[in-house]
Enzyme design. Structure first.
Site, short mmCIF file in Angstrom:
data_model
loop_
_atom_site.label_atom_id
_atom_site.label_comp_id
_atom_site.label_asym_id
_atom_site.label_seq_id
_atom_site.Cartn_x
_atom_site.Cartn_y
_atom_site.Cartn_z
N CYS A 60 0.86 -1.18 0.00
CA CYS A 60 0.00 0.00 0.00
C CYS A 60 0.90 1.23 0.00
O CYS A 60 1.89 1.27 0.74
CB CYS A 60 -0.88 -0.01 1.24
SG CYS A 60 -1.93 1.44 1.39
N HIS A 111 -8.89 -3.67 -2.14
CA HIS A 111 -7.94 -2.86 -1.39
C HIS A 111 -8.34 -1.38 -1.42
O HIS A 111 -8.39 -0.71 -0.37
CB HIS A 111 -6.53 -3.05 -2.00
CG HIS A 111 -5.46 -2.25 -1.35
ND1 HIS A 111 -4.41 -2.83 -0.67
CD2 HIS A 111 -5.27 -0.90 -1.27
CE1 HIS A 111 -3.62 -1.87 -0.20
NE2 HIS A 111 -4.12 -0.69 -0.55
N GLU A 112 -8.66 -0.88 -2.61
CA GLU A 112 -8.96 0.56 -2.73
C GLU A 112 -10.30 0.90 -2.09
O GLU A 112 -10.43 1.94 -1.44
CB GLU A 112 -8.96 0.97 -4.22
CG GLU A 112 -7.63 0.81 -4.92
CD GLU A 112 -6.46 1.47 -4.20
OE1 GLU A 112 -6.67 2.48 -3.51
OE2 GLU A 112 -5.34 0.94 -4.31
N HIS A 150 -10.12 1.35 1.56
CA HIS A 150 -9.64 2.67 1.99
C HIS A 150 -10.81 3.61 2.26
O HIS A 150 -10.71 4.49 3.12
CB HIS A 150 -8.75 3.30 0.90
CG HIS A 150 -7.31 2.89 0.98
ND1 HIS A 150 -6.53 3.13 2.09
CD2 HIS A 150 -6.49 2.28 0.08
CE1 HIS A 150 -5.30 2.68 1.87
NE2 HIS A 150 -5.25 2.16 0.66
ZN ZN Z 1 -3.59 1.26 -0.16
#
Ligand code: ZN
Length: 198
Positions: free
Chosen positions: A110, A152-153, A156
């Site tokens: 990341c 993953h995004e 966030h």
């Molecule tokens: Zn990330």
């Protein structure tokens, strides 16, 4: 314009991001921001960047996985990860659905945890409903590495980082990953590192 990527410890990375209105998306502020996020992602380089990572609690993500990023990765690794190029695109106000219970374990990094990596289990197949940069609704069906990037995004946007989902015993510096584990199957890592304390 290249933006500064927030590192772990900044509160914005742990807060829920808010949705954008159609007018906001079409306005010059967000359109300019999309360009800056794309430039930042390419310069760093990374395959995805979420607005909280540049300090803004907005449900805005840019993704791009370029063919040149794959040149230094062994063909077997790319095949195992099901990693293929993904053209630049924008994901706004995303809802993610896991399509299959099947998961895959790979090392993941990341930009907000620069210099580190860990094994993170992720669903292999997902569906994302969102808006694009023209505020048009789109649906994305993704598998393999692209499905991992989306998970993953979109994490966030919920204030979740990969370290919340990783296998903590796999946490590694990027340098040690390159030295010992790059281009090797994850199973080999678990042969060398006991999965449980001995
Ligand atoms: Zn990330």
């Amino acid at each position: 314009m290249k933006l500064t990527v927030c590192q772990a410890g900044e509160a914005v990375l742990r807060r829920k991001a808010r949705a954008l209105s159609r007018d906001e998306i079409l306005g010059s502020y967000i359109q300019d921001l999309i360009e800056s996020m794309r430039d930042t992602m390419r310069d760093t380089p990374g395959v995805g960047l979420a607005a909280p990572q540049i300090g803004l609690p907005l449900q805005l993500v840019v993704i791009e996985d370029l063919p040149q990023y794959m040149q230094t990765i062994a063909a077997e690794e790319l095949a195992e990860r099901k990693r293929r190029p993904v053209a630049f695109h924008v994901v706004i106000n995303a809802t993610l659905t896991i399509e299959r219970a099947e998961t895959a374990e790979f090392f993941e990094g990341c930009l907000s945890l620069a210099g580190f990596t860990a094994i993170v289990p992720r669903a292999t197949h997902v569906r994302v409903e969102c808006l694009n940069e023209k505020a048009e609704p789109i649906a994305i069906a993704a598998e393999g590495w692209y499905a991992r990037i989306l998970q993953h995004e979109i994490d966030h946007l919920q204030g979740t980082l990969y370290i919340d989902r990783m296998n903590p015993r796999s946490f590694s510096t990027q340098d040690n990953y390159v030295r010992h584990w790059k281009d090797k199957p994850v199973s080999q890592f678990w042969q060398q590192v006991p999965p449980q304390p001995e």
